[in-house]
Design an enzyme around this catalytic site. Structure first.
Site, PDB file in Angstrom:
ATOM      1  CB  CYS A 180     -12.229  -6.495 -15.744  1.00 11.25           C
ATOM      2  SG  CYS A 180     -13.545  -5.559 -14.744  1.00 11.25           S
ATOM      3  CG  ASP A 230     -11.791 -47.977  31.497  1.00  8.80           C
ATOM      4  OD1 ASP A 230     -11.699 -47.259  30.569  1.00  8.80           O
ATOM      5  OD2 ASP A 230     -12.249 -49.115  30.986  1.00  8.80           O
ATOM      6  CG  ASP A 241     -14.710 -47.377  27.868  1.00 10.31           C
ATOM      7  OD1 ASP A 241     -14.171 -46.792  28.621  1.00 10.31           O
ATOM      8  OD2 ASP A 241     -16.186 -47.783  28.091  1.00 10.31           O
ATOM      9  CB  CYS A 258     -13.330  -7.405 -10.164  1.00  5.89           C
ATOM     10  SG  CYS A 258     -14.462  -7.248 -11.578  1.00  5.89           S
ATOM     11  CG  ASP A 301     -13.099 -52.523  31.143  1.00  2.90           C
ATOM     12  OD1 ASP A 301     -13.251 -53.021  32.042  1.00  2.90           O
ATOM     13  OD2 ASP A 301     -13.967 -51.752  30.348  1.00  2.90           O
TER      14      ASP A 301
END
Lengths: 774, 126
Positions: A15, A666, A662, A18, A435
């Protein structure tokens, strides 16, 4: 003071009282300057000083009075912006309709040839003035609003050109309508040009309307990515007596939370499966179309879709750290970056508008002094046409729109491009170095052969093996020794050996003085018993590594050269095991080539791009793997720290090099290459080192990335050609250079048609990139 | 030659010179993030209306500076600000303050511009 405004969602309100209670509690919190709670939307809008109060403090303040608050985050902000944009577009559309409607009426009443069919009142100058005024000062108000502050800054833009051009036409026409005798006195027939002013405004606004609509499409990719985010998560929460499943907003999920995901549901955040298994469609994030089977211990990515099973998983990354958030951040950054090709555009655009104004003045003077009668009208209309036809917008939009569409399209295919510069350089690549391990191969090598070397056949090892009771074979002893020493190593070959030992249920021994010798292998002391060893010395020095290690330690392997060569020609990596400087056995490890590696390499070769493989393996093994994927040039026995040098050597041959790796081991080689391409996930450190990250880890994407770069650059060049070509060719025509030869002079109305379409054509051309296959 | 033509030529020439002087010979007004707000070093407000004011700001290297943009001009072009050297592209909703935090790592001059690259400002990192 760092004042911010945020919206929190509030739960538990019933309400108006609140609302009061929550507002009071928030307002009392030090640092909060205002708080507005809305019962209908269940939200609190709080303005506060972020240096004095945190979001958590505010959530606690709401919790203290018995309600639950959570960050509603920026979604509302986005919605607000969307509504605002829609409102602006609607407003623009209304202005286009009114200005073109009124402009056409004026045109009907004044344009030679059609004016005879028009009703009499439309031919009245005062009526035309009445119709043109709202167009000039209501529909065209935006041009003035942009011009006045710009002039205060002593800058000018396209609005300035339109404002000056239409004001001259309107102003002259107003004088004709109100004081026709003045015009007559200077020897000019009093004819207004309200139609020019009104139609120009209408058409330019129409162009802007379409441009705004089309432009929205350029940022679609990022909107799609943001839209992938799940809104809630089903988190397991322990109460006093039982375990509850609670749906919580995604912003409230914390690291360590256990989340349940059912079939068909979206996985809310990144994490690791604790219980259950499933097949997961990750295509929306990684671009990989085939669903992945996942089980306990596997990682899952937020925003992907769970297909079949139900599972529980632990959240490991939330908020800005999730893979999706990282991808969004990267794409946003790339879209904000500037391509080197744009530098020329920047230089030209900074001088463009003032130069157009100067050209317009010069046009007026030349026509007035040298033009035919009525010189004043020719001079005025030509100078207006110059102002109206010039289009700096097309130049400004040419590069960024293509970059936005290109980087967005890349993200949809699992190709993350770091910035516009990378995208630009990538189209020049003519050599790609791969690679081997983890890039061309799956990076999950397996032990294929264990060979006991005859010279040590009499050895006996006293193995304390708690797992296996049966006597170990010679091969198993070799594996046990190798696995024991490799247990501490992180190398992928080591993992394969340890895994093989675990599969045979060998309990490994503790190694002392473990040492990794970069590019060679490992050494350590192991508890063994050897008949030849003197009593009281039960320890042996174990060496495991490649040929270089044996040569370094002066260990003879001549008797088994043939066996080694045979294994290597099959693409296997051979590891040598020596005990107390005597060769004991060989372990061959093989890594499987990725399914798409051959196809990916072929695609590059079809584009006339040279492919090279770089590896620490010996030449024979390296060549065998290279042959499987179709690579002819192989750089073998390259130590990790030498990869960068090899990249530079190829660059010294005059090649533009992309290095694919990766991204972790490297990183220096990736950085040294013209373009570093990392096969990694969104959260890897690889993203930082690489110019392009392939989150789908698919070799085919290397060619796709280069292709995307080529197509984006082609679009940019075409856009720039249009934008520059348009201005360079049409401004002189508007000035009247064709008049002395062909009698052609551009009407300002046609100038506005050309101008309105130029920006749209550039943006549309960028959008065509979306339809291109890469 | 008639008087009116001579007059048009003279005024035309003056117009060209004035245009050049007005737009291309203006002096840049530089504001330092350190000096702008006493006690609030590292923060600077930029008003976005017909351009950026101040349009040249000097900020310290290696320190975080908050740049607060407030757009009060409805021109669509200004609704976005791009700091391409810092890979930042931000929407600037009308009449809402938008803060961009940057920590420049190298000295130099870095341009920022509107989404269509028509209005420009400059960051001087010192």
């Amino acid at each position: 003071m760092a004042e911010v405004k945020k919206t929190f969602s509030i739960k538990g309100m019933h309400c108006a009282s609140c609302v009061r209670v929550i507002e009071k509690s928030l307002s009392k919190t030090p640092g909060v300057s205002s708080s507005v709670v809305n019962l209908a939307t269940e939200q609190a809008s709080v303005t506060y000083d972020s240096e004095k109060v945190t979001d958590d403090d505010l959530i606690s303040a709401v919790a203290n009075v018995g309600y639950k608050a959570g960050l509603a985050k920026e979604l509302e902000n986005d919605d607000e912006q969307k509504i605002e944009k829609e409102k602006e577009l609607k407003n623009l559309r209304n202005k286009v309709i009114v200005s073109l409607g009124l402009g056409l009426l004026i045109l009907w009443g004044s344009f030679p040839g059609i004016t005879s069919t028009a009703p009499l009142f439309l031919k009245n100058f005062w009526i035309q003035l009445l119709l043109a005024t709202p167009v000039q000062f209501w529909a065209g108000a935006g041009f003035y609003r942009a011009t006045i502050p710009a002039l205060k800054h002593r800058t000018a833009n396209m609005d300035t050109l339109v404002a000056i051009g239409t004001s001259v036409a309107y102003g002259y026409s107003a004088i004709v309508a109100i004081f026709p005798q003045i015009i007559q006195r200077i020897g000019v027939k009093p004819e207004p040009y309200f139609d020019v002013a009104a139609i120009i405004i209408g058409l330019i606004l129409l162009g802007r309307y379409f441009e705004a609509k089309v432009k929205a499409g350029t940022s679609e990719a990022i909107k799609k990515l943001i839209g992938l985010q799940a809104k809630t998560a089903r988190v397991l929460r322990q109460t006093k007596d039982k375990l509850l499943e609670v749906d919580v907003p995604i912003e409230e999920v914390q690291i360590g939370d256990v989340i349940r995901v059912r079939p068909g549901e979206k996985i809310p955040v990144d994490g690791e499966i604790l219980e259950g298994d499933s097949s997961i469609d990750e295509s929306m994030v990684t671009g990989e179309s085939i669903p992945k089977d996942k089980q306990k211990g596997d990682t899952v990515i937020g925003a992907t879709i769970n297909k079949t099973g139900t599972f529980l998983y632990k959240a490991t990354k939330v908020g800005a750290d999730t893979m999706l958030s990282q991808i969004i951040k990267l794409v946003q950054e790339a879209q904000a970056s500037k391509a080197p090709i744009q530098k020329l555009v920047d230089l030209i655009s900074s001088y463009f508008v003032p130069i157009v104004i100067i050209l317009s003045i010069a046009t007026f003077v030349v026509w007035y002094v040298l033009g035919p009668t009525p010189a004043f009208l020719f001079a005025m209309l030509s100078s207006i046409a110059v102002l109206i036809i010039a289009c700096p917008c097309a130049m400004g939009l040419a590069t960024p729109t293509a970059i936005m569409v290109g980087t967005g399209k890349g993200a949809e295919h699992g190709i993350l491009i770091k910035d516009a510069q990378s995208l630009e350089i990538a189209h020049k690549i003519n050599t790609v170095i791969f690679d081997k391990t983890g890039t061309l191969t799956k990076g999950k090598p397996e032990v294929t052969d264990i060979i006991s070397v005859t010279e040590i056949s009499n050895f006996q090892f006293q193995i304390s093996n708690k797992t296996r009771k049966s006597k170990l074979s010679k091969e198993e002893i070799i594996l046990w020794l190798a696995a024991s020493i490799e247990k501490g190593s992180e190398h992928s070959l080591a993992e394969a050996i340890v895994k093989a030992a675990e599969q045979r249920k060998l309990a490994l021994s503790k190694v002392e003085e473990f040492k990794a010798i970069a590019g060679h292998g490992v050494s350590g002391i192991l508890n063994t018993k050897h008949p030849a060893s003197p009593a009281g010395r039960p320890k042996s020095k174990i060496l495991l590594g490649n040929r270089k290690l044996l040569e370094k330690e002066n260990i003879n392997y001549s008797s088994i050269v043939q066996t080694i060569e045979l294994l290597e020609s099959e693409g296997k990596t051979v590891m040598f095991l020596a005990v107390d400087k005597k060769l004991t056995g060989l372990i061959a490890v093989a890594d499987t080539v990725k399914d798409t590696a051959h196809e990916g390499v072929q695609a590059l070769q079809k584009m006339n791009i040279e492919t090279v493989m770089i590896t620490g393996d010996n030449p024979r093994t390296a060549k065998a793997i290279a042959a499987q994927v179709g690579i002819k040039r192989v750089l073998a026995e390259v130590l990790p720290d030498q990869k960068e040098t090899e990249v530079r050597k190829i660059q010294a041959e005059g090649k533009r090099v992309a290095m694919v790796g990766d991204g972790i081991n490297d990183a220096p080689a990736l950085a040294a290459a013209d373009i570093g391409i990392a096969m990694g996930t969104g959260t890897d450190v690889a993203i930082e080192a690489a110019d392009i990250t392939l989150i789908n880890k698919d070799i085919k994407s290397v060619a796709q990335a280069i292709n995307l770069s080529k197509k984006t650059m082609r679009t940019i060049k075409l856009n720039l050609f249009w934008a520059f070509g348009y201005n360079v060719s049409l401004i002189p025509i508007a000035m009247g250079v064709l008049y002395p030869f062909f009698g052609i002079l551009l009407n300002p109305i046609f100038a506005s048609v050309a101008m309105a379409t130029s920006s749209i054509s550039v943006v549309s051309n960028s959008l065509l990139l979306k339809r291109q296959r890469i | 030659m008639n008087t009116d033509k001579i007059l048009v030529m003279i005024f035309g020439l003056i117009g060209i010179v004035l245009t050049y002087w007005f737009f291309l010979m203006k002096k840049e007004r530089e504001v330092s993030a350190e000096s702008l707000r006493a006690g609030k070093a590292g923060e600077i407000d930029i008003k976005v209306s017909g351009g950026y004011s101040p349009e040249v700001i000097s900020i310290p290297k290696g320190k975080m500076t908050k740049i607060n943009f407030l757009r009060t001009d409805s021109t669509d072009c200004l609704s976005e600000v791009v700091l391409s050297d810092f890979k930042i592209r931000k929407q600037l909703p009308l009449n809402q303050r938008v803060t961009i935090e940057i920590t420049p790592q190298k000295e130099g001059e870095f341009l920022f511009a509107c989404g269509m690259n028509m209005y420009h400002g400059k960051l001087k990192v010192v």
